[in-house]
Motif scaffolding. Structure first.
Motif, short mmCIF file in Angstrom:
data_model
loop_
_atom_site.label_atom_id
_atom_site.label_comp_id
_atom_site.label_asym_id
_atom_site.label_seq_id
_atom_site.Cartn_x
_atom_site.Cartn_y
_atom_site.Cartn_z
N LEU A 1 0.84 -1.19 0.00
CA LEU A 1 0.00 0.00 0.00
C LEU A 1 0.88 1.24 0.00
N SER A 2 0.53 2.22 -0.83
CA SER A 2 1.28 3.48 -0.90
C SER A 2 0.32 4.59 -1.30
N TRP A 3 0.81 5.84 -1.18
CA TRP A 3 -0.01 6.96 -1.64
C TRP A 3 0.90 8.11 -2.05
N ASP A 4 0.36 9.01 -2.83
CA ASP A 4 1.10 10.19 -3.27
C ASP A 4 0.09 11.26 -3.64
N VAL A 5 0.55 12.51 -3.64
CA VAL A 5 -0.34 13.59 -4.04
C VAL A 5 -0.62 13.47 -5.54
N ARG A 6 -1.77 13.93 -5.93
CA ARG A 6 -2.15 13.93 -7.33
C ARG A 6 -2.03 15.36 -7.86
N LYS A 7 -1.42 15.49 -9.06
CA LYS A 7 -1.23 16.81 -9.65
C LYS A 7 -1.87 16.86 -11.02
N ASP A 8 -2.26 18.08 -11.41
CA ASP A 8 -2.83 18.25 -12.73
C ASP A 8 -1.74 18.54 -13.75
N ASP A 9 -2.14 18.95 -14.96
CA ASP A 9 -1.17 19.14 -16.04
C ASP A 9 -0.21 20.29 -15.80
N VAL A 10 -0.57 21.23 -14.92
CA VAL A 10 0.31 22.36 -14.64
C VAL A 10 0.99 22.19 -13.28
N ASP A 11 1.02 20.95 -12.78
CA ASP A 11 1.75 20.59 -11.56
C ASP A 11 1.12 21.17 -10.29
N THR A 12 -0.18 21.41 -10.31
CA THR A 12 -0.89 21.88 -9.13
C THR A 12 -1.48 20.68 -8.40
N VAL A 13 -1.29 20.62 -7.09
CA VAL A 13 -1.82 19.52 -6.30
C VAL A 13 -3.34 19.61 -6.26
N VAL A 14 -4.00 18.52 -6.67
CA VAL A 14 -5.46 18.51 -6.73
C VAL A 14 -6.06 17.36 -5.92
N GLY A 15 -5.27 16.67 -5.14
CA GLY A 15 -5.78 15.56 -4.34
C GLY A 15 -4.69 14.54 -4.08
N LYS A 16 -5.10 13.31 -3.94
CA LYS A 16 -4.13 12.23 -3.72
C LYS A 16 -4.58 10.95 -4.42
N THR A 17 -3.63 10.03 -4.58
CA THR A 17 -3.89 8.71 -5.14
C THR A 17 -3.40 7.67 -4.15
N VAL A 18 -4.28 6.76 -3.76
CA VAL A 18 -3.91 5.65 -2.89
C VAL A 18 -3.79 4.41 -3.77
N ARG A 19 -2.67 3.70 -3.64
CA ARG A 19 -2.39 2.56 -4.51
C ARG A 19 -2.21 1.28 -3.69
N ALA A 20 -2.77 0.22 -4.20
CA ALA A 20 -2.56 -1.12 -3.63
C ALA A 20 -2.10 -2.03 -4.75
N LEU A 21 -0.95 -2.65 -4.58
CA LEU A 21 -0.41 -3.57 -5.57
C LEU A 21 -0.57 -4.99 -5.03
#
Length: 200
Positions: free
Chosen positions: A171-191
């Motif tokens: 399990l991991s997570w990271d901030v989510r950015k749009d096309d202009v590198d602005t933080v717009v949320g996060k992404t939680v990942r499970a592999l």
């Protein structure tokens, strides 16, 4: 029969000029040596695709309405999609993890959009290992107590994120950015990997 010391005269009699039409091979050879082809095409060498750039064999994404039913809805859809993709891993485990990630985003984050909003869900089968990557996006750029949520031993009913570790996932997570590198949320990942028994 001519003697070995004499040469056969050309056609048309001795001293007659040679007819170029009678020597097409010689004429062609001369043309190739003296003339260049009028059209030249450049040769372009393309690099071979690197192994780590291989495309995943299956990708899928959807938006789920942010309600109490979002988690069970994700579970049903992921089960169907992995069955269609003929994923050899534990489909029940992967679909349960998707359920827990989506439900966690609904309960502890906030949805995209106004009103009821939505939660974004993606599946990717990794090209090298065929492990399934489950990603859930929400607009909240923080993940409070992430370490505690992923390492604590459950007391009583296990929390949702505990199931990732239970199925030997990461399990991991990271901030989510749009096309202009602005933080717009996060992404939680499970592999979720394919275990040795499942691969066999």
């Amino acid at each position: 029969m001519y003697p070995p010391t004499q040469r056969k005269p050309p056609l048309g009699g001795a001293g007659a000029p040679a007819d170029p039409s009678l020597s097409p091979t010689l004429s062609s050879a001369v043309d190739l040596e003296t003339d260049e082809h009028p059209v030249r095409a450049p040769v372009i060498l393309l690099p071979l695709q690197q192994e780590d750039e291989a495309e995943p064999r299956y990708k899928w994404a959807t938006k789920l309405t942010a309600t109490e039913a979002a988690g069970p809805n994700a579970r049903l859809r992921v089960r169907t999609r992995l069955t269609v993709a003929r994923w050899p891993g534990n489909i029940d485990a992967a679909s349960r993890v998707a359920d827990k990630l989506v439900d966690n985003a609904f309960r502890h984050a906030k949805p995209f959009g106004s009103g009821q909003g939505w939660i974004e869900l993606r599946l990717t089968l990794e090209p090298k290992t065929d492990a399934v990557l489950i990603e859930v996006d929400d607009p909240l750029p923080e993940f409070a107590d992430f370490e505690a949520a992923t390492t604590a031993e459950p007391e009583g009913s296990p929390p949702g994120l505990w199931w990732v570790r239970h199925y030997q996932g990461t399990l991991s997570w990271d901030v989510r950015k749009d096309d202009v590198d602005t933080v717009v949320g996060k992404t939680v990942r499970a592999l979720i990997p394919i275990t040795e028994g499942e691969a066999a």
